[in-house]
Design a protein around this motif. Sequence first.
Motif, short mmCIF file in Angstrom:
data_model
loop_
_atom_site.label_atom_id
_atom_site.label_comp_id
_atom_site.label_asym_id
_atom_site.label_seq_id
_atom_site.Cartn_x
_atom_site.Cartn_y
_atom_site.Cartn_z
N ARG A 29 0.80 -1.23 0.00
CA ARG A 29 0.00 0.00 0.00
C ARG A 29 0.83 1.28 0.00
N ILE A 30 2.12 1.16 0.21
CA ILE A 30 3.00 2.34 0.19
C ILE A 30 3.51 2.55 -1.24
N HIS A 45 5.06 10.72 1.86
CA HIS A 45 3.65 11.05 2.10
C HIS A 45 2.79 9.79 2.10
N SER A 46 3.07 8.89 1.18
CA SER A 46 2.30 7.65 1.11
C SER A 46 2.51 6.81 2.36
N ALA A 47 3.77 6.67 2.79
CA ALA A 47 4.06 5.89 3.99
C ALA A 47 3.39 6.49 5.21
N ARG A 48 3.43 7.81 5.31
CA ARG A 48 2.77 8.46 6.44
C ARG A 48 1.28 8.15 6.46
N ALA A 49 0.63 8.25 5.31
CA ALA A 49 -0.81 8.02 5.25
C ALA A 49 -1.15 6.56 5.61
N VAL A 50 -0.38 5.62 5.07
CA VAL A 50 -0.67 4.20 5.32
C VAL A 50 -0.42 3.86 6.78
N LEU A 51 0.70 4.32 7.33
CA LEU A 51 1.03 3.97 8.71
C LEU A 51 0.14 4.69 9.71
N ALA A 52 -0.31 5.89 9.39
CA ALA A 52 -1.26 6.57 10.28
C ALA A 52 -2.60 5.85 10.30
N ALA A 53 -2.98 5.29 9.15
CA ALA A 53 -4.24 4.54 9.07
C ALA A 53 -4.13 3.17 9.74
N HIS A 54 -2.91 2.62 9.76
CA HIS A 54 -2.68 1.28 10.32
C HIS A 54 -1.44 1.33 11.22
N PRO A 55 -1.51 2.03 12.37
CA PRO A 55 -0.32 2.26 13.19
C PRO A 55 0.32 1.00 13.74
N TRP A 56 -0.40 -0.12 13.74
CA TRP A 56 0.21 -1.39 14.15
C TRP A 56 1.37 -1.77 13.23
N GLY A 57 1.41 -1.20 12.03
CA GLY A 57 2.48 -1.51 11.10
C GLY A 57 3.82 -0.92 11.48
N LEU A 58 3.81 0.13 12.33
CA LEU A 58 5.04 0.83 12.67
C LEU A 58 6.10 -0.10 13.26
N GLY A 59 5.71 -0.93 14.19
CA GLY A 59 6.67 -1.82 14.84
C GLY A 59 6.89 -3.11 14.09
N LEU A 60 6.22 -3.27 12.98
CA LEU A 60 6.24 -4.56 12.28
C LEU A 60 7.06 -4.55 11.02
#
Length: 213
Positions: free
Chosen positions: A64-65, A83-98
Amino acid sequence: MSRPPLSPERVVDAASRVADAAGLAGVSMRSVGRELGVEAMSLYHHVASKDALLDGLADWIFVRIETPTAGRPWRAQMEARAHSARAVLAAHPWGLGLIESRRRPGPANLRHHDAVLGCLRAAGFPVALAAHAFSVLDAYVYGFVLTEVNLPFQPGEAAEDFVDGLGLVMAEHPHLAEMVAEQVVGRDYAYGDEFDYGLALVLDGLEARFASG
């Protein structure tokens, strides 16, 4: 009505919905099975283990990025990706640590990393500077999103309302009070607006280092 057949893609999609609702800690074969309306054991025909499911979730994020394209202007490509990574990770913050933690990165993960480096290398970045650029851009984006999703604001609460609630505490911290008075009060301040300014600083620094050879 019959359900569509299970597939690895459907299992991972269901896991993403569970993670959105309950965080990464809520993802298990049992919870994903409930999301799909099947027994957990049936998932093992499509995903070998919970660890493999987490690998699939990391790939789900990378799909999705936006992926940079070699041969196009590197700065615009890195900016669009950020910008794309920010939008995707803000929508799915569980992805940050993964997304950077998997020992068995999936195909989308590997393609994405290769494409970022490929874009920078095609622009003429030396290998070391391309690696540094990749690292600092991800550190900025991931750190910004981590802060953004954990700000102590209530839904619909403006930053000015929040600092008003701090009251006399601000008077004890003059530099913080000065910044709030100049940047926040009466300015419709939103922390998210800082993203572009900080990203430009990072890209300016990379551009200067690249130009200096």
